[in-house]
Design a protein around this motif. Sequence first.
Motif, PDB file in Angstrom:
ATOM      1  N   ALA A   1      -2.865   5.016  -3.370  1.00  0.00           N
ATOM      2  CA  ALA A   1      -2.332   4.870  -4.735  1.00  0.00           C
ATOM      3  C   ALA A   1      -3.320   5.444  -5.752  1.00  0.00           C
ATOM      4  CB  ALA A   1      -2.041   3.397  -5.028  1.00  0.00           C
ATOM      5  N   HIS A   2      -4.610   5.157  -5.552  1.00  0.00           N
ATOM      6  CA  HIS A   2      -5.639   5.669  -6.468  1.00  0.00           C
ATOM      7  C   HIS A   2      -5.846   7.171  -6.270  1.00  0.00           C
ATOM      8  CE1 HIS A   2      -6.911   1.852  -8.197  1.00  0.00           C
ATOM      9  NE2 HIS A   2      -6.621   1.332  -7.006  1.00  0.00           N
ATOM     10  N   HIS A   3      -5.804   7.585  -5.023  1.00  0.00           N
ATOM     11  CA  HIS A   3      -5.952   9.006  -4.679  1.00  0.00           C
ATOM     12  C   HIS A   3      -4.865   9.820  -5.388  1.00  0.00           C
ATOM     13  CE1 HIS A   3      -6.109  12.568  -1.997  1.00  0.00           C
ATOM     14  NE2 HIS A   3      -7.305  12.160  -1.645  1.00  0.00           N
ATOM     15  N   TYR A   4      -3.643   9.335  -5.284  1.00  0.00           N
ATOM     16  CA  TYR A   4      -2.495  10.015  -5.888  1.00  0.00           C
ATOM     17  C   TYR A   4      -2.635  10.104  -7.409  1.00  0.00           C
ATOM     18  CZ  TYR A   4       2.131   9.944  -8.125  1.00  0.00           C
ATOM     19  OH  TYR A   4       3.182  10.155  -8.981  1.00  0.00           O
ATOM     20  N   THR A   5      -2.919   8.971  -8.053  1.00  0.00           N
ATOM     21  CA  THR A   5      -2.947   8.983  -9.520  1.00  0.00           C
ATOM     22  C   THR A   5      -4.050   9.894 -10.043  1.00  0.00           C
ATOM     23  OG1 THR A   5      -4.308   6.981  -9.565  1.00  0.00           O
ATOM     24  CG2 THR A   5      -1.940   6.682  -9.808  1.00  0.00           C
ATOM     25  N   ARG A   6      -5.158  10.002  -9.319  1.00  0.00           N
ATOM     26  CA  ARG A   6      -6.260  10.847  -9.790  1.00  0.00           C
ATOM     27  C   ARG A   6      -6.001  12.323  -9.478  1.00  0.00           C
ATOM     28  NH1 ARG A   6      -8.864   8.940 -13.694  1.00  0.00           N
ATOM     29  NH2 ARG A   6      -8.820  11.194 -13.847  1.00  0.00           N
TER      30      ARG A   6
ATOM     31  N   VAL B   1       4.483   7.989   4.088  1.00  0.00           N
ATOM     32  CA  VAL B   1       3.914   6.635   4.021  1.00  0.00           C
ATOM     33  C   VAL B   1       5.011   5.628   3.690  1.00  0.00           C
ATOM     34  CG1 VAL B   1       2.359   5.111   2.724  1.00  0.00           C
ATOM     35  CG2 VAL B   1       1.597   7.393   3.379  1.00  0.00           C
ATOM     36  N   GLY B   2       5.843   5.992   2.699  1.00  0.00           N
ATOM     37  CA  GLY B   2       6.933   5.099   2.296  1.00  0.00           C
ATOM     38  C   GLY B   2       7.892   4.796   3.431  1.00  0.00           C
ATOM     39  N   GLY B   3       8.079   5.793   4.299  1.00  0.00           N
ATOM     40  CA  GLY B   3       8.998   5.607   5.418  1.00  0.00           C
ATOM     41  C   GLY B   3       8.392   4.831   6.570  1.00  0.00           C
ATOM     42  N   ALA B   4       7.056   4.717   6.585  1.00  0.00           N
ATOM     43  CA  ALA B   4       6.369   4.085   7.714  1.00  0.00           C
ATOM     44  C   ALA B   4       6.051   2.611   7.483  1.00  0.00           C
ATOM     45  CB  ALA B   4       5.079   4.850   8.015  1.00  0.00           C
ATOM     46  N   VAL B   5       6.242   2.146   6.229  1.00  0.00           N
ATOM     47  CA  VAL B   5       5.903   0.745   5.929  1.00  0.00           C
ATOM     48  C   VAL B   5       7.146  -0.010   5.450  1.00  0.00           C
ATOM     49  CG1 VAL B   5       3.511   1.323   5.325  1.00  0.00           C
ATOM     50  CG2 VAL B   5       5.245   1.275   3.519  1.00  0.00           C
ATOM     51  N   ASP B   6       7.043  -1.332   5.412  1.00  0.00           N
ATOM     52  CA  ASP B   6       8.202  -2.125   4.976  1.00  0.00           C
ATOM     53  C   ASP B   6       8.287  -2.169   3.448  1.00  0.00           C
ATOM     54  OD1 ASP B   6       6.344  -4.001   4.097  1.00  0.00           O
ATOM     55  OD2 ASP B   6       6.626  -5.331   5.815  1.00  0.00           O
TER      56      ASP B   6
ATOM     57  N   ARG C   1       5.647  -1.205   0.381  1.00  0.00           N
ATOM     58  CA  ARG C   1       5.989  -0.151  -0.596  1.00  0.00           C
ATOM     59  C   ARG C   1       5.805  -0.670  -2.024  1.00  0.00           C
ATOM     60  NH1 ARG C   1       9.863   1.563   3.271  1.00  0.00           N
ATOM     61  NH2 ARG C   1      11.467   0.156   2.493  1.00  0.00           N
ATOM     62  N   GLN C   2       6.268  -1.903  -2.259  1.00  0.00           N
ATOM     63  CA  GLN C   2       6.125  -2.505  -3.583  1.00  0.00           C
ATOM     64  C   GLN C   2       4.656  -2.700  -3.959  1.00  0.00           C
ATOM     65  OE1 GLN C   2       8.229  -2.952  -6.065  1.00  0.00           O
ATOM     66  NE2 GLN C   2       9.725  -1.941  -4.745  1.00  0.00           N
ATOM     67  N   ARG C   3       3.857  -3.103  -2.975  1.00  0.00           N
ATOM     68  CA  ARG C   3       2.415  -3.295  -3.218  1.00  0.00           C
ATOM     69  C   ARG C   3       1.757  -1.974  -3.619  1.00  0.00           C
ATOM     70  NH1 ARG C   3      -0.982  -5.265   1.360  1.00  0.00           N
ATOM     71  NH2 ARG C   3      -2.556  -5.735  -0.199  1.00  0.00           N
ATOM     72  N   ILE C   4       2.150  -0.890  -2.957  1.00  0.00           N
ATOM     73  CA  ILE C   4       1.572   0.428  -3.267  1.00  0.00           C
ATOM     74  C   ILE C   4       1.977   0.854  -4.677  1.00  0.00           C
ATOM     75  CG2 ILE C   4       1.524   2.880  -2.619  1.00  0.00           C
ATOM     76  CD1 ILE C   4       2.067   1.924   0.318  1.00  0.00           C
ATOM     77  N   VAL C   5       3.242   0.641  -5.020  1.00  0.00           N
ATOM     78  CA  VAL C   5       3.726   0.981  -6.373  1.00  0.00           C
ATOM     79  C   VAL C   5       2.941   0.183  -7.417  1.00  0.00           C
ATOM     80  CG1 VAL C   5       5.698   0.785  -7.955  1.00  0.00           C
ATOM     81  CG2 VAL C   5       6.030   1.730  -5.660  1.00  0.00           C
TER      82      VAL C   5
END
Length: 217
Positions: free
Chosen positions: A121-126, A179-184, A188-192
């Motif tokens: 999540a941090h990697h993406y935003t940066r 990643v979104g497809g591999a987790v429940d 997904r909500q936690r990552i968002v």
Amino acid sequence: MDSFSTVIRTASHEQHVEAETSTFMSDMLGGRLGVDAYARYTEQLWFVYEALEAAAGRLASDPVAGPFIQPELMRLPALEKDLAHLRGPDWRATLTALPATRAYADRVAECAREWPAGYIAHHYTRYLGDLSGGQIIRDRAEKTWGFARKGDGVRFYVFEEITNPAAFKRGYRELLDGVGGAVDELERQRIVTECKKAFALNTGVFRALGEEFPMSA
């Protein structure tokens, strides 16, 4: 159903806009602040990227975070060249993190240690932000303070090994979708939520910088 990368982008849009339109960033991009404010901002970035990239070697083999660890994204060497240009060869001696920056870097390091999906999540935003909006900052910095185009002072924003940013970002979003497809749904909500937190932490740094460099009325 929207792809996971779209869900993230949509969910964090409000925080993203808030970060981009902070008073400090508006003043800096509007040419109303001196080069010292830009240098101070660059110093704060060093702490965040140090936290992101110190973990890269360890996370490269992680099944979740590993695919995101791509050497062409790494920013620390370029940041250090910029700081040497902005602050002189002894830049490390005067380097200090604002409390808001320390909180941001600590959260990145904590996710890197304990929760690789949160690190993403941090990697993406940066990094995706640097590839996109970062180019506006580079352009303004070159014009405002006279840095050489893509040269010393703005190397942080120059991704020399990414020849096609649009294609790179497409590939990156496909990784996010994976990643979104591999987790429940809960994960997904936690990552968002962590993406939103990343933007909020970033906004906190802008707020602190705004207090350090107030525009005189």
